[in-house]
Design a protein around this motif. Structure first.
Motif, PDB file in Angstrom:
ATOM      1  N   ALA A   1      37.925  33.097  39.893  1.00  0.00           N
ATOM      2  CA  ALA A   1      38.820  32.690  38.817  1.00  0.00           C
ATOM      3  C   ALA A   1      38.074  32.019  37.671  1.00  0.00           C
ATOM      4  CB  ALA A   1      39.887  31.746  39.352  1.00  0.00           C
ATOM      5  N   GLN A   2      36.838  31.589  37.917  1.00  0.00           N
ATOM      6  CA  GLN A   2      36.046  30.911  36.891  1.00  0.00           C
ATOM      7  C   GLN A   2      35.105  31.872  36.161  1.00  0.00           C
ATOM      8  OE1 GLN A   2      34.504  28.128  39.899  1.00  0.00           O
ATOM      9  NE2 GLN A   2      35.436  26.451  38.711  1.00  0.00           N
ATOM     10  N   LEU A   3      35.248  33.160  36.415  1.00  0.00           N
ATOM     11  CA  LEU A   3      34.350  34.160  35.836  1.00  0.00           C
ATOM     12  C   LEU A   3      35.090  35.037  34.839  1.00  0.00           C
ATOM     13  CD1 LEU A   3      32.628  35.382  39.132  1.00  0.00           C
ATOM     14  CD2 LEU A   3      31.747  33.665  37.527  1.00  0.00           C
ATOM     15  N   SER A   4      34.329  35.611  33.919  1.00  0.00           N
ATOM     16  CA  SER A   4      34.886  36.608  33.003  1.00  0.00           C
ATOM     17  C   SER A   4      35.020  37.940  33.737  1.00  0.00           C
ATOM     18  CB  SER A   4      33.971  36.784  31.797  1.00  0.00           C
ATOM     19  OG  SER A   4      32.746  37.404  32.194  1.00  0.00           O
ATOM     20  N   GLY A   5      35.719  38.896  33.104  1.00  0.00           N
ATOM     21  CA  GLY A   5      35.878  40.209  33.725  1.00  0.00           C
ATOM     22  C   GLY A   5      34.542  40.892  33.966  1.00  0.00           C
ATOM     23  N   GLY A   6      33.640  40.811  33.000  1.00  0.00           N
ATOM     24  CA  GLY A   6      32.331  41.432  33.172  1.00  0.00           C
ATOM     25  C   GLY A   6      31.525  40.782  34.273  1.00  0.00           C
ATOM     26  N   GLN A   7      31.635  39.473  34.413  1.00  0.00           N
ATOM     27  CA  GLN A   7      30.930  38.775  35.484  1.00  0.00           C
ATOM     28  C   GLN A   7      31.487  39.147  36.851  1.00  0.00           C
ATOM     29  OE1 GLN A   7      31.571  34.821  34.009  1.00  0.00           O
ATOM     30  NE2 GLN A   7      29.579  34.710  32.982  1.00  0.00           N
ATOM     31  N   ARG A   8      32.818  39.243  36.956  1.00  0.00           N
ATOM     32  CA  ARG A   8      33.415  39.651  38.240  1.00  0.00           C
ATOM     33  C   ARG A   8      32.960  41.055  38.618  1.00  0.00           C
ATOM     34  NH1 ARG A   8      37.969  36.774  36.159  1.00  0.00           N
ATOM     35  NH2 ARG A   8      38.938  38.686  35.373  1.00  0.00           N
ATOM     36  N   GLN A   9      32.862  41.925  37.626  1.00  0.00           N
ATOM     37  CA  GLN A   9      32.403  43.287  37.900  1.00  0.00           C
ATOM     38  C   GLN A   9      30.975  43.264  38.446  1.00  0.00           C
ATOM     39  OE1 GLN A   9      30.033  45.408  36.342  1.00  0.00           O
ATOM     40  NE2 GLN A   9      30.753  47.353  37.153  1.00  0.00           N
ATOM     41  N   ARG A  10      30.122  42.405  37.898  1.00  0.00           N
ATOM     42  CA  ARG A  10      28.740  42.342  38.362  1.00  0.00           C
ATOM     43  C   ARG A  10      28.634  41.712  39.746  1.00  0.00           C
ATOM     44  NH1 ARG A  10      27.706  41.057  32.876  1.00  0.00           N
ATOM     45  NH2 ARG A  10      27.184  38.883  33.300  1.00  0.00           N
ATOM     46  N   VAL A  11      29.535  40.759  40.056  1.00  0.00           N
ATOM     47  CA  VAL A  11      29.557  40.189  41.404  1.00  0.00           C
ATOM     48  C   VAL A  11      29.902  41.267  42.430  1.00  0.00           C
ATOM     49  CG1 VAL A  11      30.722  38.558  42.946  1.00  0.00           C
ATOM     50  CG2 VAL A  11      30.088  37.850  40.628  1.00  0.00           C
ATOM     51  N   ALA A  12      30.912  42.075  42.125  1.00  0.00           N
ATOM     52  CA  ALA A  12      31.282  43.169  43.036  1.00  0.00           C
ATOM     53  C   ALA A  12      30.121  44.139  43.213  1.00  0.00           C
ATOM     54  CB  ALA A  12      32.509  43.896  42.499  1.00  0.00           C
ATOM     55  N   LEU A  13      29.410  44.395  42.133  1.00  0.00           N
ATOM     56  CA  LEU A  13      28.256  45.275  42.209  1.00  0.00           C
ATOM     57  C   LEU A  13      27.153  44.630  43.042  1.00  0.00           C
ATOM     58  CD1 LEU A  13      27.065  47.962  41.228  1.00  0.00           C
ATOM     59  CD2 LEU A  13      26.283  46.777  39.167  1.00  0.00           C
ATOM     60  N   GLY A  14      26.951  43.326  42.869  1.00  0.00           N
ATOM     61  CA  GLY A  14      25.929  42.628  43.650  1.00  0.00           C
ATOM     62  C   GLY A  14      26.229  42.646  45.135  1.00  0.00           C
TER      63      GLY A  14
ATOM     64  N   ILE B   1      33.676  44.648  26.185  1.00  0.00           N
ATOM     65  CA  ILE B   1      32.839  44.335  27.343  1.00  0.00           C
ATOM     66  C   ILE B   1      32.419  45.610  28.064  1.00  0.00           C
ATOM     67  CG2 ILE B   1      32.822  43.181  29.593  1.00  0.00           C
ATOM     68  CD1 ILE B   1      34.731  41.114  28.411  1.00  0.00           C
ATOM     69  N   ARG B   2      33.346  46.565  28.168  1.00  0.00           N
ATOM     70  CA  ARG B   2      33.077  47.796  28.902  1.00  0.00           C
ATOM     71  C   ARG B   2      31.875  48.539  28.334  1.00  0.00           C
ATOM     72  NH1 ARG B   2      38.014  49.446  29.076  1.00  0.00           N
ATOM     73  NH2 ARG B   2      37.983  50.822  27.257  1.00  0.00           N
ATOM     74  N   GLU B   3      31.762  48.553  27.026  1.00  0.00           N
ATOM     75  CA  GLU B   3      30.660  49.289  26.402  1.00  0.00           C
ATOM     76  C   GLU B   3      29.313  48.739  26.830  1.00  0.00           C
ATOM     77  OE1 GLU B   3      29.139  50.589  21.927  1.00  0.00           O
ATOM     78  OE2 GLU B   3      31.135  49.732  22.223  1.00  0.00           O
ATOM     79  N   GLY B   4      29.186  47.407  26.875  1.00  0.00           N
ATOM     80  CA  GLY B   4      27.924  46.816  27.293  1.00  0.00           C
ATOM     81  C   GLY B   4      27.647  47.008  28.767  1.00  0.00           C
ATOM     82  N   VAL B   5      28.688  46.876  29.601  1.00  0.00           N
ATOM     83  CA  VAL B   5      28.510  47.002  31.045  1.00  0.00           C
ATOM     84  C   VAL B   5      28.080  48.410  31.422  1.00  0.00           C
ATOM     85  CG1 VAL B   5      29.709  46.894  33.268  1.00  0.00           C
ATOM     86  CG2 VAL B   5      30.078  45.108  31.578  1.00  0.00           C
ATOM     87  N   ARG B   6      28.579  49.414  30.717  1.00  0.00           N
ATOM     88  CA  ARG B   6      28.170  50.794  30.993  1.00  0.00           C
ATOM     89  C   ARG B   6      26.655  50.942  30.929  1.00  0.00           C
ATOM     90  NH1 ARG B   6      32.381  53.675  26.837  1.00  0.00           N
ATOM     91  NH2 ARG B   6      34.239  53.706  28.161  1.00  0.00           N
ATOM     92  N   HIS B   7      26.079  50.446  29.854  1.00  0.00           N
ATOM     93  CA  HIS B   7      24.630  50.582  29.674  1.00  0.00           C
ATOM     94  C   HIS B   7      23.863  49.747  30.692  1.00  0.00           C
ATOM     95  CE1 HIS B   7      24.807  53.018  26.001  1.00  0.00           C
ATOM     96  NE2 HIS B   7      25.842  52.283  25.648  1.00  0.00           N
TER      97      HIS B   7
END
Length: 363
Positions: A133-146, A169-175
């Motif tokens: 709950a303390q993370l941004s959407g992009g950070q949560r996505q990276r945690v799931a990936l980790g 955010i999606r554009e940066g996360v894609r790359h």
């Protein structure tokens, strides 16, 4: 390093409804493949079959030459990132990333070292003690990936993991994801309905339609040479204008300008056909300008400004097409609409989605 994956004649049904129909697919070691298509085409079912969450009716799934069709998910050498991320709200980032290692019996120092490595790799340093709950959407996505990468999988399965992110955010996360996949050399299979996402991420796109593969190939191949009207439309060639295919395999328009020769052996039968093309690839021709392509006579029905360029709706007889133009066109103006040969894709007017396409080109 990743392993090759092979799907052989895979069929899946939900009750009496067929979802996948004898699908065969090969993914090379270290390759990034995108499964692309609209909702209901079977792409997620195919991914979940590879993951072990869906039992196929028939066919086989191989990973590194090993038959994994009936193995439990945890024995397949694969890790999956879900659309919802599926993060536990009570677990910190560090605990979440290390959870799969706990289950596998790793000792605490080894888990801590691996978690630190993942935090650094995914640019999550300093966030190990935060809750989701303390993370941004992009950070949560990276945690799931980790969490998925921490166990060292040979295959990474991604089920629309960026669909919950906003466009910026999606554009940066894609790359970031593409760079990470290349760095690790992992085999990745990614489900998406977003054609731009598939084009950016994938070495190869597999476009599905009604439980079958409509076309597969490099992004630039599908873009330039769609194999059917369905593929052309899904990849942005949404404009359709009527042409006539002559017995000599040339396409002509009602404008009575020079016909266009179609690629040998790939022309639809003589008769009415549809030319598919993208708004950004069409042109408004200057008076007297010639074009190696298709030319239509029409009038400007409407001009709008979506940002960066004007988009005009051109009425051709009873049909209408959109074209991107640098300046606003006055409504009611007569224009000549040109479709360059490489940008026009001609299909029989009543084609099925599996009929071979024609990418027109002058001979």
């Amino acid at each position: 390093m990743g392993v090759p994956v092979a799907v052989e004649e895979l069929s899946v049904s939900y009750g009496r409804t067929p979802v996948l129909q004898r699908v065969s697919l090969s993914v090379g070691a270290g390759e990034f493949v995108a499964l692309l298509g609209p909702s209901g085409c079977g792409k997620t079912t195919l991914l979940r079959s590879i993951a072990g969450f869906v039992k196929p009716d028939s066919g086989r799934i191989l990973a590194g030459g090993r038959d994994i069709t009936t193995l439990a998910p945890e024995r397949r050498g694969a890790a999956m990132v879900f659309q919802s991320y599926a993060l536990w709200p009570h677990m910190t980032v560090a605990r979440t990333i290390g959870y799969g290692l706990e289950v596998r019996g790793w000792d605490r120092p080894r888990i801590a070292a691996r978690v630190t490595e993942m935090l650094r790799l995914l640019r999550l340093d300093g966030l190990g003690e935060r809750l989701p709950a303390q993370l941004s959407g992009g950070q949560r996505q990276r945690v799931a990936l980790g969490r998925a990468l921490a166990i060292g999988p040979e295959i990474l399965l991604l089920d629309e993991p960026m669909s919950n992110l906003d466009a910026r955010i999606r554009e940066g996360v894609r790359h970031e994801l593409r760079a990470l996949q290349r760095q690790l050399g992992i085999t990745a299979i990614h489900v998406t309905h977003d054609r731009e996402e598939a084009m950016i991420l994938a070495d190869r796109i597999v476009l599905l339609h009604e439980g079958r593969i409509a076309q597969e190939g490099a992004p630039e191949e599908l873009w330039a040479r769609p194999a059917s009207a369905y593929v052309a439309d899904f990849l942005g060639a949404t404009n359709r204008l009527t042409v006539r295919v002559r017995p000599d395999s040339a396409a002509e328009t009602a404008a009575a300008e020079a016909p266009l020769r179609l690629s040998p052996g790939r022309a639809p039968p003589p008769g009415m056909a549809l030319a598919h093309f993208r708004p950004e690839e069409a042109r408004i021709l200057a008076p007297g300008e010639t074009l190696d392509g298709l030319v239509f006579h029409g009038t400007v029905a409407l001009s709008a400004y979506p940002g960066g360029r004007w988009r005009a709706a051109i009425r051709v007889g009873e049909e209408e097409a959109l074209v991107d133009v640098p300046d606003r066109l006055p409504e009611g103006a007569a224009v000549r609409l040109g479709i360059p040969a490489a940008a026009a894709h001609v299909f029989a007017a009543q084609t099925s989605d599996r009929q071979a396409a024609v990418t027109v080109a002058s001979q």
